[in-house]
Design a protein around this motif. Structure first.
Motif, short mmCIF file in Angstrom:
data_model
loop_
_atom_site.label_atom_id
_atom_site.label_comp_id
_atom_site.label_asym_id
_atom_site.label_seq_id
_atom_site.Cartn_x
_atom_site.Cartn_y
_atom_site.Cartn_z
N ARG A 228 0.88 -1.25 0.07
CA ARG A 228 0.07 -0.11 -0.20
C ARG A 228 0.94 1.26 -0.06
NH1 ARG A 228 -2.89 -3.03 4.18
NH2 ARG A 228 -5.09 -3.65 3.11
N GLN A 229 1.96 1.07 0.66
CA GLN A 229 2.97 2.23 0.87
C GLN A 229 3.79 2.59 -0.38
OE1 GLN A 229 3.73 4.33 3.60
NE2 GLN A 229 1.93 4.15 4.21
N LEU A 256 -5.11 -5.80 -4.82
CA LEU A 256 -4.69 -4.57 -4.13
C LEU A 256 -3.74 -3.78 -5.36
CD1 LEU A 256 -4.29 -2.70 -1.78
CD2 LEU A 256 -2.10 -3.77 -1.36
N VAL A 257 -2.94 -4.72 -6.07
CA VAL A 257 -2.22 -3.96 -7.18
C VAL A 257 -2.70 -3.82 -8.49
CG1 VAL A 257 -0.01 -4.82 -5.97
CG2 VAL A 257 -1.01 -5.97 -7.70
N THR A 258 -4.14 -4.17 -8.60
CA THR A 258 -4.68 -3.74 -9.91
C THR A 258 -4.66 -2.58 -10.52
OG1 THR A 258 -6.03 -5.80 -9.27
CG2 THR A 258 -6.89 -4.39 -11.10
N PRO A 259 -4.77 -1.52 -9.70
CA PRO A 259 -4.45 -0.05 -10.36
C PRO A 259 -3.36 0.13 -10.90
CG PRO A 259 -5.82 0.02 -8.38
CD PRO A 259 -5.25 -1.42 -8.29
N ALA A 260 -2.08 -0.60 -10.25
CA ALA A 260 -0.82 -0.50 -10.80
C ALA A 260 -0.21 -1.59 -11.14
CB ALA A 260 -0.15 0.44 -9.65
N ALA A 261 -0.90 -2.61 -12.01
CA ALA A 261 -0.55 -3.68 -12.25
C ALA A 261 0.69 -3.85 -13.28
CB ALA A 261 -1.59 -4.48 -13.07
N ASP A 262 0.94 -2.67 -14.15
CA ASP A 262 2.03 -2.55 -14.86
C ASP A 262 3.27 -2.47 -14.11
OD1 ASP A 262 1.11 0.01 -13.79
OD2 ASP A 262 2.41 0.92 -15.46
N ARG A 263 3.47 -2.17 -12.74
CA ARG A 263 4.50 -1.81 -11.87
C ARG A 263 4.69 -2.96 -11.07
NH1 ARG A 263 4.22 4.17 -9.35
NH2 ARG A 263 6.44 3.97 -9.36
N PHE A 264 3.70 -3.83 -10.71
CA PHE A 264 3.70 -4.99 -9.74
C PHE A 264 3.65 -6.28 -10.34
CE2 PHE A 264 2.48 -1.36 -7.13
CZ PHE A 264 3.43 -1.50 -5.90
#
Length: 487
Positions: A228-229, A256-264
Motif C-alpha cells: 500500500r505504501q 490490491l495492485v490492480t490499479p498499478a498492475a504494470d509496476r507489480f
C-alpha cells in the motif's frame, strides 16, 4: 529424511555426513540444505543425509515447538522477547534434557546409531544439545559441528561437548572467547546459504530499480501494508511481491495492485529465490538470519519491517551497523523511507556495496573445510566450567580476570595442539595430583582412575580420552585479550 548423495561413493572419501535440523521456520532447514550442497562438492564425502528432528518427533511435540512458536510471535511477541532474553546467557540450563524432549529424541538417537555417521552437523540448538549428550556418553564417535543461523550469538547454541562451533560474525567469536571458550574451536564463517554457479546481477530494465517485497514463507500480513505504501512512491520502480505459501494473501495482493498492475508482479512460493535476489535492487521484509545472509551474499540491501523480537531485531541491528539496511518502525513511514533511499544520489549504490562487503557466500564450504580439517577430538566443557562461564556472562566480565579455584583453565592436546577440555582450576588441581609429571605435562590415563576422583572428573576423563588409553596434555590458564591499539 532426504536420500543419500547421488554421487558415486567409490570415487569419494569415506565420510558419512548427517545434518540435523529443526523445522522451526524455514531458516534452519535452508542452512542444512546449504551444508548438504557443500558436502556434495567434496571428494572426501561419500554420503550425506539430512534429518529434521521435529519431523522425527511426535506430532504434539512438533506442533508445540514449531507452530506454537509462531502463534506466540503473532499474539504475544513480548513473551518471545522475554524467552529469548532469559535463555540468552550461555549454560543457564546445565542439567539433563527434560523427560519430554528426551522421549522425543529417541527416534533421532536410533537414526544416528543406524546411520553411524562420521560427521554430524547441527543447524539448530536442539539437536546440538542432544549430540553433545551423546558425545559425553560415548554413544557417537563422529566429528560434530553446531552452525548458528542468526548474526547475534544466542546462549542456547552453546553445549558441553562439540568439535567446532560456527558463528555468523567475528563479534560472536570475540564474545565467546571473552567468556573463556577456546578460539581454536570457534569459527566466524557466516551463515550457510545455497549458491548457484551462474549467479550474477542482471541490470534493471531501463534503469528502473526492482524492489523485492517478501512476505516470508508463510505470507505475513505486513506485506500488504508495505505494498500500500509502495503504491504512493514518487520514484520510478518495479516490484516483485513474494507471498509464500499463503494463497489467500496472494489473491488479496493481486486485487490490491490492480490499479498499478504494470509496476507489480505478484507470485506465491518460489524455488528460484537466489536468482530473484540477484536481480533485485532493494529487499523489503523481515531480517531472518537466512534471508539476511542470502541478501548480503547477493549484494542486496534491505528495508527491515516487522522483525521478530529477539534474534531478528538483533540481526537488523547488525545490518544497519554495516550500512546495508534501514529499519521501518512504523508502517506509515515505509514509503517515505524507500523514497529517500531511491532519490538520494548514490545512496542505494553505497548500501549495495555495504551488503556485498557483509556477505559470506562461501559460508557452507568454509564450515565443512574447517570441520573436516580440524581436530578429531571434541572439546569437553565441564559442568563446573559451564557454571563459571554463566557467572562471567551474568557479571559482564572477562573470564581471564578470574582468579582462584573458580577460574577457567584449558587442557591442550600436546601432540595436536588443540584444546580438548575447558575446566575449572580446582578440577585441574585434582587431575595434577594423579596424572602430573615432573615436566609439568599431564598424562591422562584410562587404566589409572583412582577411586578418590570425583565421579564428574571420571566422566570427564572418559570423554576426553575417547578411544585412547593415554593422552599427554598441557595446562594453560586464560590470558587477557590483547588490546587493539589505534593505528
Amino acid at each position: 529424511m532426504q536420500t543419500p548423495s547421488e554421487q558415486d561413493p567409490n570415487t569419494r572419501g569415506g565420510e558419512r555426513v548427517l545434518i540435523l535440523s529443526a523445522g522451526v521456520g524455514s531458516g534452519h532447514n535452508s542452512a542444512a540444505a546449504a551444508v548438504r550442497q557443500a558436502c556434495s562438492e567434496r571428494t572426501d564425502v561419500a554420503e550425506v543425509q539430512v534429518l529434521d528432528v521435529l519431523q522425527a518427533s511426535s506430532a504434539l511435540y512438533r506442533d508445540v515447538l514449531g507452530k506454537g512458536y509462531f502463534v506466540l510471535v503473532e499474539e504475544m511477541p513480548w513473551l518471545v522477547e522475554l524467552g529469548y532474553n532469559i535463555s540468552d546467557p550461555p549454560f543457564r540450563h546445565r542439567g539433563p534434557m527434560n523427560p519430554w524432549t528426551q522421549a522425543n529424541s529417541l527416534p533421532i538417537v536410533a537414526a544416528i546409531k543406524r546411520l553411524r555417521p562420521t560427521v554430524i552437523v547441527c543447524t539448530h540448538f536442539l539437536p546440538g544439545q542432544l549430540v553433545a549428550s551423546l558425545l559425553l556418553r560415548g554413544v557417537v564417535d563422529a566429528r560434530t559441528a553446531v552452525v548458528t543461523t542468526d548474526y547475534d550469538f544466542q546462549g542456547l547454541w552453546l553445549s558441553g561437548a562439540f568439535h567446532a562451533l560456527f558463528v555468523a560474525r567475528e563479534e560472536g567469536k570475540v564474545e565467546l572467547t571473552a567468556l573463556g571458550l577456546p578460539s581454536d574451536r570457534i569459527n566466524a564463517t557466516g551463515i550457510p546459504i545455497t549458491t548457484r554457479p551462474n549467479d550474477s546481477i542482471a541490470p534493471a530494465a531501463n534503469g528502473v530499480p526492482l524492489l523485492l517485497v517478501s512476505a516470508g514463507a508463510a505470507g505475513g500480513d505486513y506485506a500488504l501494508a508495505v505494498v500500500r505504501q509502495l503504491m504512493h512512491l514518487r520514484s520510478p520502480f518495479r516490484a516483485t511481491v513474494v507471498c509464500g505459501r499463503n494463497d489467500e494473501m496472494r489473491q488479496r495482493m493481486e486485487q490490491l495492485v490492480t490499479p498499478a498492475a504494470d509496476r507489480f508482479e505478484v507470485v506465491g512460493f518460489i524455488t528460484d529465490m537466489p536468482e530473484l535476489l540477484h536481480r533485485a535492487d532493494l529487499f523489503i521484509g523481515k531480517p531472518g538470519g537466512l534471508s539476511a545472509s542470502e541478501c548480503m551474499a547477493a549484494g542486496l540491501p534491505m528495508v527491515l519491517v516487522s522483525p521478530i523480537p529477539g534474534q531478528e531485531v538483533r540481526n537488523g541491528d547488525y545490518l544497519i551497523e554495516q550500512g546495508a539496511a534501514v529499519r521501518c518502525n512504523t508502517t506509515t513511514t515505509i514509503g517515505w523511507k524507500i523514497d529517500e533511499i531511491l532519490r538520494e544520489p548514490g545512496r542505494l549504490a553505497r548500501m549495495q556495496a555495504a551488503a556485498t562487503k557483509t556477505g559470506r557466500p562461501d559460508a557452507a564450504r568454509d564450515v565443512m573445510t574447517a570441520l573436516l580439517d580440524g581436530s578429531s577430538r571434541p572439546l569437553i566443557v565441564s559442568k563446573a566450567a559451564q557454571k563459571t562461564v554463566l557467572d562471567v556472562s551474568e557479571r559482564h566480565i572477562v573470564a581471564s580476570d578470574l582468579m582462584g579455584p573458580a577460574s577457567l583453565v584449558r587442557l591442550i592436546d600436546s601432540a595436536a595442539g588443540s584444546t580438548v577440555a575447558l575446566l575449572r582450576a580446582d578440577e585441574v588441581a585434582e587431575l595434577e595430583k594423579h596424572y602430573g609429571t615432573s615436566s609439568g605435562v599431564l598424562v591422562l590415563r584410562r587404566n589409572i582412575a583412582p577411586v578418590s576422583l570425583r565421579s564428574e572428573t571420571r566422566r570427564l576423563l572418559h570423554a576426553i580420552l575417547r578411544g585412547d588409553d593415554a593422552l599427554p596434555v598441557r595446562v594453560e590458564a586464560l590470558t587477557a585479550p590483547t588490546p587493539v591499539l589505534p593505528r
